[in-house]
Design a protein around this motif. Structure first.
Motif, mmCIF file in Angstrom:
data_model
loop_
_atom_site.group_PDB
_atom_site.id
_atom_site.type_symbol
_atom_site.label_atom_id
_atom_site.label_comp_id
_atom_site.label_asym_id
_atom_site.label_seq_id
_atom_site.Cartn_x
_atom_site.Cartn_y
_atom_site.Cartn_z
ATOM 1 N N PHE A 158 3.079 0.260 -5.592
ATOM 2 C CA PHE A 158 2.498 0.186 -6.937
ATOM 3 C C PHE A 158 1.067 -0.321 -6.823
ATOM 4 C CE2 PHE A 158 7.028 -0.612 -7.415
ATOM 5 C CZ PHE A 158 7.386 0.269 -8.430
ATOM 6 N N SER A 159 0.156 0.310 -7.571
ATOM 7 C CA SER A 159 -1.227 -0.183 -7.611
ATOM 8 C C SER A 159 -1.806 0.102 -8.990
ATOM 9 C CB SER A 159 -2.067 0.456 -6.510
ATOM 10 O OG SER A 159 -2.091 1.857 -6.659
ATOM 11 N N MET A 160 -2.751 -0.736 -9.384
ATOM 12 C CA MET A 160 -3.299 -0.645 -10.721
ATOM 13 C C MET A 160 -4.793 -0.975 -10.759
ATOM 14 S SD MET A 160 -0.261 -2.305 -10.582
ATOM 15 C CE MET A 160 1.331 -2.474 -11.312
ATOM 16 N N ALA B 115 -15.617 -11.030 -15.988
ATOM 17 C CA ALA B 115 -14.436 -10.549 -15.268
ATOM 18 C C ALA B 115 -13.691 -9.625 -16.229
ATOM 19 C CB ALA B 115 -13.560 -11.707 -14.825
ATOM 20 N N LEU B 116 -13.806 -8.320 -15.996
ATOM 21 C CA LEU B 116 -13.232 -7.310 -16.891
ATOM 22 C C LEU B 116 -11.736 -7.151 -16.710
ATOM 23 C CD1 LEU B 116 -15.913 -4.526 -16.343
ATOM 24 C CD2 LEU B 116 -15.805 -6.198 -18.212
ATOM 25 N N GLY B 117 -11.273 -7.384 -15.511
ATOM 26 C CA GLY B 117 -9.875 -7.163 -15.163
ATOM 27 C C GLY B 117 -9.713 -7.281 -13.667
ATOM 28 N N THR B 118 -8.808 -6.474 -13.120
ATOM 29 C CA THR B 118 -8.510 -6.552 -11.690
ATOM 30 C C THR B 118 -8.195 -5.168 -11.129
ATOM 31 O OG1 THR B 118 -6.107 -6.737 -11.933
ATOM 32 C CG2 THR B 118 -7.374 -8.796 -12.023
ATOM 33 N N ILE B 119 -8.201 -5.118 -9.813
ATOM 34 C CA ILE B 119 -7.450 -4.089 -9.110
ATOM 35 C C ILE B 119 -6.366 -4.856 -8.377
ATOM 36 C CG2 ILE B 119 -9.333 -2.434 -8.917
ATOM 37 C CD1 ILE B 119 -9.500 -3.274 -5.899
ATOM 38 N N CYS B 120 -5.188 -4.256 -8.258
ATOM 39 C CA CYS B 120 -4.113 -4.964 -7.575
ATOM 40 C C CYS B 120 -3.091 -3.994 -7.011
ATOM 41 C CB CYS B 120 -3.424 -5.955 -8.509
ATOM 42 S SG CYS B 120 -2.462 -5.164 -9.812
ATOM 43 N N VAL B 121 -2.326 -4.511 -6.067
ATOM 44 C CA VAL B 121 -1.177 -3.803 -5.520
ATOM 45 C C VAL B 121 -0.009 -4.774 -5.527
ATOM 46 C CG1 VAL B 121 -2.523 -2.184 -4.131
ATOM 47 C CG2 VAL B 121 -1.852 -4.362 -3.141
ATOM 48 N N VAL B 122 1.196 -4.245 -5.757
ATOM 49 C CA VAL B 122 2.399 -5.069 -5.751
ATOM 50 C C VAL B 122 3.505 -4.334 -5.001
ATOM 51 C CG1 VAL B 122 1.845 -6.263 -7.905
ATOM 52 C CG2 VAL B 122 3.253 -4.215 -7.982
ATOM 53 N N ASP B 123 4.480 -5.122 -4.555
ATOM 54 C CA ASP B 123 5.624 -4.560 -3.849
ATOM 55 C C ASP B 123 6.867 -5.331 -4.255
ATOM 56 O OD1 ASP B 123 7.318 -3.205 -2.085
ATOM 57 O OD2 ASP B 123 5.919 -3.358 -0.404
ATOM 58 N N THR B 124 8.002 -4.689 -4.116
ATOM 59 C CA THR B 124 9.276 -5.335 -4.409
ATOM 60 C C THR B 124 9.849 -6.024 -3.172
ATOM 61 O OG1 THR B 124 10.426 -3.248 -4.021
ATOM 62 C CG2 THR B 124 9.832 -3.769 -6.306
ATOM 63 N N GLU B 125 9.097 -5.999 -2.090
ATOM 64 C CA GLU B 125 9.446 -6.693 -0.849
ATOM 65 C C GLU B 125 8.291 -7.617 -0.477
ATOM 66 O OE1 GLU B 125 12.322 -6.287 0.757
ATOM 67 O OE2 GLU B 125 13.003 -4.758 -0.654
ATOM 68 N N PRO B 126 8.572 -8.742 0.199
ATOM 69 C CA PRO B 126 7.472 -9.564 0.703
ATOM 70 C C PRO B 126 6.600 -8.738 1.654
ATOM 71 C CG PRO B 126 9.531 -10.768 0.805
ATOM 72 C CD PRO B 126 9.886 -9.344 0.459
ATOM 73 N N ARG B 127 5.284 -9.000 1.620
ATOM 74 C CA ARG B 127 4.332 -8.243 2.451
ATOM 75 C C ARG B 127 3.376 -9.202 3.144
ATOM 76 N NH1 ARG B 127 3.317 -2.705 0.985
ATOM 77 N NH2 ARG B 127 1.785 -2.868 2.628
ATOM 78 N N PRO B 128 3.146 -9.025 4.431
ATOM 79 C CA PRO B 128 2.168 -9.859 5.138
ATOM 80 C C PRO B 128 0.749 -9.301 4.961
ATOM 81 C CG PRO B 128 3.257 -8.401 6.703
ATOM 82 C CD PRO B 128 3.876 -8.140 5.342
ATOM 83 N N TRP B 129 0.148 -9.546 3.799
ATOM 84 C CA TRP B 129 -1.175 -8.987 3.512
ATOM 85 C C TRP B 129 -2.230 -9.552 4.454
ATOM 86 C CZ3 TRP B 129 -0.326 -5.069 0.477
ATOM 87 C CH2 TRP B 129 0.576 -5.131 -0.574
ATOM 88 N N GLY B 130 -2.175 -10.869 4.683
ATOM 89 C CA GLY B 130 -3.110 -11.523 5.596
ATOM 90 C C GLY B 130 -4.566 -11.416 5.181
#
Length: 189
Positions: free
Chosen positions: A53-55, A148-163
């Motif tokens: 998912f990304s927004m 700050a107008l908003g964001t870009i983001c990504v989400v997951d239903t599992e933990p993720r090692p973004w680092g």
């Protein structure tokens, strides 16, 4: 501090810039309609990060609007993000007190949550229980006026090692998105 009936800590940040943000979003013509260019950007976010998912998300006083949206099904309609997690589509709207983007906008800094359940402040957010979100990576979209107008983001239903690599990637992509917004404002798109 505020708690919900289940005892989860709820800390939706106070957003004193919301009225000015709404005015700026209206000036830019953003925040109330889907945009194919933003959908394409969300698709790219998902591809680059490997997130389902990304927004591209604009936030007003009461809600969040996903002007750009990528889901695993490629669907951009439906009732809510929870329905998408269940496989039936996503709405472009979310309450302001759901999710982590309002924190990013108020903090004006990127946020990395590899497992939201590791953070008591964020583990009680409705998106955890209602939707099953377990990880988040987002960065603010700060325009040339300093808003700050908003964001870009990504989400997951599992933990993720973004680092650190994930943090640098989301910040770089936020800079690209804000440049796209500036080109629109300047009439160069």
């Amino acid at each position: 501090m505020t708690y919900d009936p289940t005892g989860h800590l709820l800390l939706t940040p106070v957003d004193k810039e919301a009225p000015g943000r709404v005015q700026r979003l209206r000036q830019l013509g953003l925040g109330d309609q889907a945009d194919p260019a933003f959908d394409a950007f969300a698709d790219r976010l998902a591809e680059v990060t490997g997130a389902p998912f990304s927004m591209v998300n604009f936030i007003d006083e009461n809600r969040q609007f996903f002007a750009g949206l990528h889901t695993p099904q490629g669907s951009h309609s439906g009732t809510d993000l929870g329905a998408a997690a269940a496989g039936s589509g996503v709405s472009r709207y979310m309450a302001r007190d759901h999710g982590y983007c309002p924190h990013v906008v108020v903090r004006r800094k990127a946020l990395v949550l590899e497992d939201v359940c590791d953070y008591p402040r964020f583990a009680g957010n409705p998106v955890v229980d209602e939707i099953g979100i377990r990880s988040y990576l987002g960065a603010p979209l700060i325009d040339r006026t300093g808003m700050a107008l908003g964001t870009i983001c990504v989400v997951d239903t599992e933990p993720r090692p973004w680092g650190r690599a994930g943090l640098e990637t989301i910040k770089s992509l936020a800079a690209e998105m804000i440049e796209q917004i500036h080109r629109r404002e300047d009439g160069r798109i």
